[in-house]
Design a protein around this motif. Structure first.
Motif, PDB file in Angstrom:
ATOM      1  N   LEU A  53       0.848  -1.187   0.000  1.00 36.01           N
ATOM      2  CA  LEU A  53       0.000   0.000   0.000  1.00 36.01           C
ATOM      3  C   LEU A  53       0.884   1.238   0.000  1.00 36.01           C
ATOM      4  CD1 LEU A  53      -2.399  -1.232   2.842  1.00 36.01           C
ATOM      5  CD2 LEU A  53      -2.836  -1.347   0.379  1.00 36.01           C
ATOM      6  N   VAL A  54       0.555   2.194  -0.864  1.00 30.06           N
ATOM      7  CA  VAL A  54       1.344   3.419  -0.942  1.00 30.06           C
ATOM      8  C   VAL A  54       0.397   4.615  -0.931  1.00 30.06           C
ATOM      9  CG1 VAL A  54       3.002   4.751  -2.270  1.00 30.06           C
ATOM     10  CG2 VAL A  54       3.138   2.247  -2.269  1.00 30.06           C
ATOM     11  N   GLU A  55       0.540   5.443   0.117  1.00 31.51           N
ATOM     12  CA  GLU A  55      -0.321   6.625   0.235  1.00 31.51           C
ATOM     13  C   GLU A  55       0.298   7.824  -0.476  1.00 31.51           C
ATOM     14  OE1 GLU A  55      -0.420   4.677   4.453  1.00 31.51           O
ATOM     15  OE2 GLU A  55       1.057   5.157   2.917  1.00 31.51           O
ATOM     16  N   SER A  56      -0.565   8.745  -0.844  1.00 33.98           N
ATOM     17  CA  SER A  56      -0.118  10.025  -1.402  1.00 33.98           C
ATOM     18  C   SER A  56      -1.230  11.040  -1.197  1.00 33.98           C
ATOM     19  CB  SER A  56       0.226   9.892  -2.889  1.00 33.98           C
ATOM     20  OG  SER A  56      -0.904   9.492  -3.629  1.00 33.98           O
ATOM     21  N   GLY A  57      -0.892  12.307  -1.392  1.00 32.70           N
ATOM     22  CA  GLY A  57      -1.916  13.341  -1.360  1.00 32.70           C
ATOM     23  C   GLY A  57      -1.939  14.213  -0.120  1.00 32.70           C
ATOM     24  N   GLY A  58      -1.078  13.924   0.846  1.00 30.83           N
ATOM     25  CA  GLY A  58      -1.050  14.758   2.032  1.00 30.83           C
ATOM     26  C   GLY A  58      -0.431  16.120   1.756  1.00 30.83           C
ATOM     27  N   GLY A  59      -0.527  16.993   2.750  1.00 32.35           N
ATOM     28  CA  GLY A  59       0.060  18.315   2.593  1.00 32.35           C
ATOM     29  C   GLY A  59      -0.482  19.287   3.606  1.00 32.35           C
ATOM     30  N   LEU A  60      -0.223  20.558   3.360  1.00 35.68           N
ATOM     31  CA  LEU A  60      -0.685  21.637   4.235  1.00 35.68           C
ATOM     32  C   LEU A  60      -1.948  22.249   3.631  1.00 35.68           C
ATOM     33  CD1 LEU A  60      -0.235  23.628   6.590  1.00 35.68           C
ATOM     34  CD2 LEU A  60       1.177  24.984   5.017  1.00 35.68           C
ATOM     35  N   VAL A  61      -2.991  22.305   4.441  1.00 36.27           N
ATOM     36  CA  VAL A  61      -4.283  22.795   3.964  1.00 36.27           C
ATOM     37  C   VAL A  61      -4.833  23.802   4.977  1.00 36.27           C
ATOM     38  CG1 VAL A  61      -6.574  22.131   3.150  1.00 36.27           C
ATOM     39  CG2 VAL A  61      -4.685  20.512   2.974  1.00 36.27           C
ATOM     40  N   GLN A  62      -5.546  24.781   4.478  1.00 37.83           N
ATOM     41  CA  GLN A  62      -6.197  25.740   5.360  1.00 37.83           C
ATOM     42  C   GLN A  62      -7.460  25.139   5.945  1.00 37.83           C
ATOM     43  OE1 GLN A  62      -5.097  28.915   6.200  1.00 37.83           O
ATOM     44  NE2 GLN A  62      -3.239  28.202   5.171  1.00 37.83           N
ATOM     45  N   ALA A  63      -7.762  25.500   7.168  1.00 39.82           N
ATOM     46  CA  ALA A  63      -8.987  25.038   7.812  1.00 39.82           C
ATOM     47  C   ALA A  63     -10.184  25.421   6.957  1.00 39.82           C
ATOM     48  CB  ALA A  63      -9.106  25.642   9.203  1.00 39.82           C
ATOM     49  N   GLY A  64     -11.123  24.483   6.874  1.00 38.44           N
ATOM     50  CA  GLY A  64     -12.294  24.702   6.038  1.00 38.44           C
ATOM     51  C   GLY A  64     -12.146  24.150   4.635  1.00 38.44           C
ATOM     52  N   GLY A  65     -10.928  23.832   4.263  1.00 33.23           N
ATOM     53  CA  GLY A  65     -10.676  23.298   2.934  1.00 33.23           C
ATOM     54  C   GLY A  65     -10.913  21.808   2.851  1.00 33.23           C
TER      55      GLY A  65
END
Length: 129
Positions: free
Chosen positions: A3-15
């Motif tokens: 299993l390989v995850e991707s797509g994380g990061g820094l996001v603003q609240a509400g996004g």
């Protein structure tokens, strides 16, 4: 099973954010898949799970109404979309696979975590105000 995850990061609240988990080495009839997360200083908790063959989904109470878990057969990939992100959603998110014979829906998100046989490496999600 890998299993390989991707797509994380820094996001603003509400996004919103969509995480991906590409799976290999499994037959979807034999496995259920799920997402877990671990925030700093906290225990790992289940977020959502899916039976990719029947497309049945299960959400944890803590995120109910804000997450959508899906399976894309052509891509052998599980997705987790989280809406209305909050700082409390900041965590490392892991995908995991469990033999379907050991899968009990929502209960498998909250107990007997050792039954989840394979885990990804995790992807960091940080929600900023």
């Amino acid at each position: 099973v890998q299993l390989v995850e991707s797509g994380g990061g820094l996001v603003q609240a509400g996004g919103s954010l969509r995480l991906a988990c590409k799976a290999s080495g499994l037959r979807i009839r034999d496995w259920a898949l799920g997402w877990f997360r671990q925030a700093p200083g906290k225990e790992r908790e289940g977020v959502a799970a899916i039976n990719p063959y029947a497309r049945t989904v299960y959400d944890a109470d803590s995120v109910k109404g804000r997450v959508t878990i899906t399976w894309e057969n052509s891509e052998n990939t599980m997705y987790l979309r989280i809406d209305n992100l909050k700082p409390g959603d900041t965590a490392v998110y892991y995908c995991a696979a469990i033999p379907y014979s050991l899968f009990y829906g929502t209960e498998s998100l909250t107990s007997r975590e050792q039954r989840w046989a394979s885990w990804g490496q995790g992807t960091q999600v940080t929600v900023a105000l």
